[in-house]
Design a protein around this motif. Structure first.
Motif, short mmCIF file in Angstrom:
data_model
loop_
_atom_site.label_atom_id
_atom_site.label_comp_id
_atom_site.label_asym_id
_atom_site.label_seq_id
_atom_site.Cartn_x
_atom_site.Cartn_y
_atom_site.Cartn_z
N ALA A 1 0.83 -1.21 0.00
CA ALA A 1 0.00 0.00 0.00
C ALA A 1 0.86 1.25 0.00
N GLY A 2 2.14 1.12 0.33
CA GLY A 2 3.06 2.25 0.37
C GLY A 2 2.99 2.98 1.69
N THR A 3 4.13 3.52 2.12
CA THR A 3 4.19 4.31 3.35
C THR A 3 4.95 5.60 3.09
N PHE A 4 4.48 6.65 3.73
CA PHE A 4 5.11 7.97 3.63
C PHE A 4 5.91 8.26 4.90
N THR A 5 7.00 8.94 4.72
CA THR A 5 7.64 9.69 5.79
C THR A 5 7.82 11.09 5.21
N CYS A 6 7.62 12.11 6.03
CA CYS A 6 7.75 13.47 5.51
C CYS A 6 8.30 14.39 6.58
N ASP A 7 8.78 15.54 6.13
CA ASP A 7 9.35 16.50 7.06
C ASP A 7 8.23 17.20 7.83
N ALA A 8 8.60 17.89 8.88
CA ALA A 8 7.61 18.54 9.76
C ALA A 8 6.80 19.60 9.02
N GLY A 9 7.39 20.24 8.02
CA GLY A 9 6.69 21.28 7.27
C GLY A 9 5.81 20.74 6.16
N LEU A 10 5.76 19.41 6.02
CA LEU A 10 4.97 18.73 4.99
C LEU A 10 5.31 19.23 3.58
N SER A 11 6.60 19.44 3.35
CA SER A 11 6.99 19.84 2.00
C SER A 11 7.68 18.69 1.27
N ALA A 12 8.62 18.01 1.92
CA ALA A 12 9.35 16.90 1.28
C ALA A 12 8.85 15.57 1.85
N PHE A 13 8.90 14.53 1.02
CA PHE A 13 8.47 13.21 1.47
C PHE A 13 9.34 12.12 0.88
N THR A 14 9.28 10.97 1.52
CA THR A 14 9.83 9.73 0.99
C THR A 14 8.69 8.73 1.01
N PHE A 15 8.50 8.06 -0.10
CA PHE A 15 7.43 7.06 -0.23
C PHE A 15 8.09 5.72 -0.49
N ARG A 16 7.78 4.74 0.35
CA ARG A 16 8.34 3.39 0.19
C ARG A 16 7.22 2.45 -0.21
N CYS A 17 7.48 1.68 -1.25
CA CYS A 17 6.47 0.79 -1.78
C CYS A 17 7.09 -0.55 -2.14
N GLN A 18 6.40 -1.62 -1.83
CA GLN A 18 6.84 -2.96 -2.20
C GLN A 18 5.96 -3.42 -3.36
N VAL A 19 6.58 -3.83 -4.47
CA VAL A 19 5.84 -4.20 -5.66
C VAL A 19 6.08 -5.68 -5.96
#
Length: 107
Positions: free
Chosen positions: A36-54
């Motif tokens: 389903a994918g998971t997000f991690t993002c900075d406190a300001g909600l500007s940058a993110f990393t999305f991890r997904c298993q396919v």
């Protein structure tokens, strides 16, 4: 085996509902790879990393796996701009067991 896809980017213009959902941690898991994918993002909600298993499909290649991961990212509905995508084929990962030294190099 699986493919793991790491997508780094920046959010576009987030609405109040999106900001609230991201700020509350909904959909944010501690950095794991899931289908389903998971997000991690900075406190300001500007940058993110999305991890997904396919999961693999017949005749998979990197562009095909990337397209499928992007579809999972799109399903979350956040506006974004992609900065980088990295695909890892888990079949290529070699696991070195603890206590098993590699063979000595010939002299």
């Amino acid at each position: 085996m699986m493919f793991r896809v790491l997508i780094s980017g920046t959010f576009g213009e987030l609405g109040d509902a999106d900001r609230s959902r991201l700020s509350s941690g909904a959909g944010l898991l501690p950095g794991g790879f899931t289908e389903a994918g998971t997000f991690t993002c900075d406190a300001g909600l500007s940058a993110f990393t999305f991890r997904c298993q396919v999961p693999p499909e017949e005749d998979d290649d990197e562009p095909g796996v990337t397209r499928r991961a992007m579809a999972v990212l799109e399903a979350h509905g956040y506006p974004y701009r992609i900065l980088r995508v990295a695909v890892t084929d888990m079949r290529d990962i070699k696991i070195r067991r603890k206590g098993h030294a590699p063979p000595a190099a010939p002299r």
